[in-house]
Design a protein around this motif. Structure first.
Motif: not given
Length: 422
Positions: A224-245
């Motif tokens: 990261s210190a060399w400025g390399i970034t990684h693929t940003a995958y979607p963060v899952l929010t179960l409430a947004g998907l209508g799913i219980a934990r």
């Protein structure tokens, strides 16, 4: 007297009061951490920096191939060049990750230094001309080779022959693996656990956990210190998907679908092994095997009528392409996308091209999960994420590392589902 783990206080020898004083325990732990940090940090910085260069060069190779799709026609020539190079100058480097595993189990002569530059160049050439391969194998081999080299030419030269015990040398190579894996994906906790778990046969030893964790964290920081970034995958929010934990019925469905993920892992391993045997038995000249593999990849691309299954497959400049990221969108995959990527990757790796299998397994798992979710009317993003980690877990026999990877990449909201799937 030099500091080493051998000088730590022995808790089995009680003090006058019947127990080791707390201050002695604290001093012992501090010396242990300082010793391993002294050994591991230089290696992790070197590995993380090397991975940063590798990821930068890999992005450049991928962008070049997408800009100049005609490069695919040269894939057989590139394969032949890789084959000749490894045949003449590879030596022990030809064994790849298997040599690193052997060196960890039974330290002997060390991992040859040339493994790092050879697998780096071989992987870049594979991706530049369109081979379907990954990148973690390269990072792991680079990490193991660099760790062994620092031990052999640095620590041993400074302190004399046989300075480090066999166990310490073994752990240093594991640390190189952890740093490479953690840095290439931006998942340091996973990298540390993976380096332990991939070597376990039915039993997991945590003796090297702290050194591997230090290595993975420092390696990821260096990248990261060399400025390399990684693929940003979607963060899952179960409430947004209508799913219980914790939904018992959904957990049951996840468990059933995981059978399909496991069978797909087995299919990938079996296909790759059988094709490898076919190439080895049917083609005598090692350099000719990747050349023929390149011809097969070109033929498959023409037959499918798409370049979506070449390279890493994580992203694409074509917004309509099937990729790992597109699997998280509605209608982002075809029902058979996972099978095509499996075939392209098996041919590429079995014929002798360089790279890894994990990133293609991410593609295979995510697209399979999305396809199943469409059929069963289940949440696509959740099952794409579950397939992402579960197929990887099945193929590498690392369920704990993969569950942690799911949490590191997609968030902890779906932790119960990741654990069930892997």
């Amino acid at each position: 007297m030099s500091v080493s783990p051998a000088t730590l206080p022995d808790a089995s020898q009680p003090s006058v009061l019947g127990q080791v004083p707390l201050w002695r325990e604290l001093v012992g732990h501090a010396r242990y951490l300082a010793w391993w940090a002294l050994l591991v940090v230089p290696i992790a910085l070197l590995v993380g920096s090397s991975v940063a260069f590798f990821l930068w060069a890999l992005d450049l190779a991928t962008a070049t191939r997408e800009t100049h799709p005609a490069l695919l026609w040269a894939l057989p020539v590139a394969g032949a060049a890789i084959g000749v190079w490894y045949q003449r100058w590879g030596g022990g480097a030809n064994e790849g990750s298997a040599l690193i595993m052997d060196e960890i189990h039974t330290p002997h002569m060390g991992v040859p230094t040339r493994m790092a530059p050879m697998v780096l160049v071989g992987t870049l050439v594979t991706h530049l001309f369109g081979g379907s391969a990954g990148r973690e194998g390269t990072a792991i081999q680079m990490g193991g080779a660099l760790a062994s080299t620092v031990d052999r030419w640095g620590y041993t030269r400074l302190r004399g022959a046989g300075a480090l015990r066999t166990q310490e040398r073994r752990v240093l190579v594991q640390c190189g693996m952890a740093a490479g894996f953690g840095a290439v994906f931006g998942t340091p906790i996973t990298g540390a656990i993976f380096a332990l778990e991939v070597l376990a046969i039915g039993r997991l030893s945590y003796a090297a956990l702290i050194p591997c964790l230090i290595a993975a964290l420092v390696g990821d920081w260096a990248t990261s210190a060399w400025g390399i970034t990684h693929t940003a995958y979607p963060v899952l929010t179960l409430a947004g998907l209508g799913i219980a934990r914790v939904d018992p019925w959904l957990l049951t469905q996840v468990g059933l679908v995981s059978v399909a993920f496991g069978l797909t892992s087995r299919l990938f391993a079996t296909t790759t092994h059988r094709l490898t045997a076919l190439f080895n038995v049917g083609v005598a000249a090692p350099w000719l095997r990747p050349a023929i593999g390149g011809v097969v990849v070109i033929a498959l691309t023409a037959l499918v009528g798409s370049t979506d299954y070449l390279g890493l497959g994580v992203t694409s400049t074509n917004p309509e392409a099937v990729t790992t990221l597109s699997a998280f969108r509605p209608d982002g995959v075809l029902p058979w996308s996972w099978a095509l990527k499996l075939l392209f990757t098996a041919v590429t790796l079995a014929s002798g091209f360089k790279g890894g299998e994990v990133t293609p397994l991410f593609f295979i798992g995510a697209t399979l999960g999305a396809a199943i979710a469409h059929i069963l009317q289940l949440p696509v993003p959740l099952f794409a994420a579950l397939g992402f980690v579960a197929v990887f877990a099945g193929a590498t026999n690392t369920p704990l590392a993969c569950a942690i990877m799911g949490i590191e990449l997609f968030g902890g909201d779906a932790a119960a589902y990741f654990i069930t799937a892997t």
